[in-house]
Design a protein around this motif. Structure first.
Motif, PDB file in Angstrom:
ATOM      1  N   TYR A 128       2.473   9.254  -6.254  1.00  0.00           N
ATOM      2  CA  TYR A 128       2.961  10.957  -5.420  1.00  0.00           C
ATOM      3  C   TYR A 128       4.375  11.000  -6.244  1.00  0.00           C
ATOM      4  CZ  TYR A 128       4.530  14.677  -2.398  1.00  0.00           C
ATOM      5  OH  TYR A 128       4.662  16.015  -1.812  1.00  0.00           O
TER       6      TYR A 128
ATOM      7  N   GLN B 153       2.945   2.280  -3.274  1.00  0.00           N
ATOM      8  CA  GLN B 153       1.663   2.339  -4.150  1.00  0.00           C
ATOM      9  C   GLN B 153       1.412   2.952  -3.861  1.00  0.00           C
ATOM     10  OE1 GLN B 153       0.703   1.171  -7.300  1.00  0.00           O
ATOM     11  NE2 GLN B 153       1.325  -0.917  -6.172  1.00  0.00           N
ATOM     12  N   GLY B 154       1.500   4.438  -2.245  1.00  0.00           N
ATOM     13  CA  GLY B 154       1.500   5.651  -2.302  1.00  0.00           C
ATOM     14  C   GLY B 154       2.243   6.538  -3.090  1.00  0.00           C
TER      15      GLY B 154
ATOM     16  N   ARG C 167       0.857  -1.276   0.071  1.00  0.00           N
ATOM     17  CA  ARG C 167       0.071  -0.245  -0.362  1.00  0.00           C
ATOM     18  C   ARG C 167       0.635   0.899  -0.082  1.00  0.00           C
ATOM     19  NH1 ARG C 167      -3.788  -0.308   4.964  1.00  0.00           N
ATOM     20  NH2 ARG C 167      -4.615   1.491   4.194  1.00  0.00           N
TER      21      ARG C 167
ATOM     22  N   TRP D  19       2.994  10.462   6.404  1.00  0.00           N
ATOM     23  CA  TRP D  19       1.499   9.437   5.852  1.00  0.00           C
ATOM     24  C   TRP D  19       0.513   9.434   4.732  1.00  0.00           C
ATOM     25  CZ3 TRP D  19       4.079   5.356   5.827  1.00  0.00           C
ATOM     26  CH2 TRP D  19       4.804   5.396   7.323  1.00  0.00           C
ATOM     27  N   GLN D  20      -0.268  11.065   4.749  1.00  0.00           N
ATOM     28  CA  GLN D  20      -1.099  11.611   4.174  1.00  0.00           C
ATOM     29  C   GLN D  20      -0.635  11.965   2.727  1.00  0.00           C
ATOM     30  OE1 GLN D  20      -2.399  15.762   5.598  1.00  0.00           O
ATOM     31  NE2 GLN D  20      -3.647  15.572   3.907  1.00  0.00           N
ATOM     32  N   ALA D  21       0.646  12.137   2.554  1.00  0.00           N
ATOM     33  CA  ALA D  21       1.245  12.356   0.781  1.00  0.00           C
ATOM     34  C   ALA D  21       1.600  10.542   0.574  1.00  0.00           C
ATOM     35  CB  ALA D  21       2.568  12.929   0.493  1.00  0.00           C
ATOM     36  N   LEU D  22       1.751  10.020   1.506  1.00  0.00           N
ATOM     37  CA  LEU D  22       1.676   8.623   1.006  1.00  0.00           C
ATOM     38  C   LEU D  22       0.582   7.934   0.996  1.00  0.00           C
ATOM     39  CD1 LEU D  22       5.034   7.630   2.529  1.00  0.00           C
ATOM     40  CD2 LEU D  22       4.524   7.299   0.497  1.00  0.00           C
ATOM     41  N   SER D  23      -0.708   8.746   1.306  1.00  0.00           N
ATOM     42  CA  SER D  23      -2.169   8.115   1.132  1.00  0.00           C
ATOM     43  C   SER D  23      -1.728   6.389   2.040  1.00  0.00           C
ATOM     44  CB  SER D  23      -2.504   7.819  -0.153  1.00  0.00           C
ATOM     45  OG  SER D  23      -2.659   8.941  -1.021  1.00  0.00           O
ATOM     46  N   PHE D  24      -1.260   6.737   3.286  1.00  0.00           N
ATOM     47  CA  PHE D  24      -1.518   5.756   4.677  1.00  0.00           C
ATOM     48  C   PHE D  24      -2.214   5.744   5.708  1.00  0.00           C
ATOM     49  CE2 PHE D  24       0.784   2.556   7.353  1.00  0.00           C
ATOM     50  CZ  PHE D  24       0.308   1.527   7.013  1.00  0.00           C
ATOM     51  N   SER D  25      -3.255   5.100   5.944  1.00  0.00           N
ATOM     52  CA  SER D  25      -3.368   5.697   7.476  1.00  0.00           C
ATOM     53  C   SER D  25      -3.973   4.051   8.405  1.00  0.00           C
ATOM     54  CB  SER D  25      -4.952   6.159   6.813  1.00  0.00           C
ATOM     55  OG  SER D  25      -5.622   6.112   7.988  1.00  0.00           O
TER      56      SER D  25
END
Length: 238
Positions: free
Chosen positions: A111, A106-107, A103, A164-170
């Motif tokens: 980006y 992919q993020g 995940r 982490w927001q830039a990587l779309s990982f939560s």
């Protein structure tokens, strides 16, 4: 003086006149039903022939022999099954690391491929998410694993939240691993040195020795090339 017995009278305590003599000991009385008679013996008579009591010693010995034969088998099965079950459980937990590394990877690619502008609206060089301190980390303490309890959501330092927001990982669920990401940017149009590294750090066995899964990415001909997740420290299942 005893009273003499009249002629023809039955002897004292003997059968009454017209009755057959009493059977010898061990024999059924006259008219006694044979063994298996559906209505059972007459009232007051024991079963005939008397049932033989089988001794219980043989059954006890057989049970002891069976127990001694089964116990070693159970021990062998446990010695094989328990470690296999533990290994299977750890592999299932390790799947989390591989999934989340995918995940994050992919993020990072998304980006890099997106266009980013500065405050003046000018396009910035292509870049992977980066942090001034080097790593974007999911937890304040990255030296230990999530043991004995899972790591809880929201443990990332505030300074790393944007990364982490830039990587779309939560990390909105409790997890077995901690994660960190490090990326670099292109130098203008030269992306030869643009790359990223993402790691998952865990200690499933609570031994104090962490296992590190890692994926990397580089830019070749303007496209991002990545490596599969691999263990770079420790063992796959701790």
């Amino acid at each position: 003086m005893a009273t003499p017995t009249p002629p023809g009278a039955p002897p004292p305590y003997g059968p009454p006149p017209g009755h057959p003599p009493a059977p010898p000991p061990g024999y059924p009385p006259p008219g006694y039903p044979p063994p298996g008679y559906p209505y059972g013996p007459p009232p007051g008579y024991p079963p005939y022939p008397p049932p033989r009591r089988s001794g219980g010693g043989g059954a006890i010995i057989a049970a002891v022999v069976i127990a001694f034969a089964i116990i070693p088998v159970i021990g062998i099965l446990a010695a094989v099954a328990i470690p296999s079950f533990i290994k299977y459980t750890r592999k299932a937990k390790a799947a989390e690391a591989r999934m989340n590394l995918g995940r994050i990877t992919q993020g990072a690619i998304a980006y890099f491929d997106a266009e980013h502008l500065d405050g003046a609206g000018k396009a910035l060089p292509k870049c992977f998410p980066a942090n001034a301190g080097g790593w974007i980390e999911s937890d304040a303490d990255m030296q230990t694993g999530c043991c004995p309890l899972k790591c809880q959501p929201g443990a990332a330092p505030d300074a790393h939240a944007a990364g982490w927001q830039a990587l779309s990982f939560s990390d909105d669920m409790p997890r077995y691993y901690k994660y960190r990401f490090r990326g670099t940017c292109c130098d203008g149009d030269d992306c030869a040195r643009a790359a990223f590294t993402v790691q998952a750090i865990g200690d499933l066995s609570c031994s104090g020795t962490t296992t590190v899964f890692e994926r990397t990415g580089t830019v070749v001909g303007g496209e991002v090339r990545t490596t599969p997740a691999a263990v770079v420290k420790g063992r796959d299942t701790d």
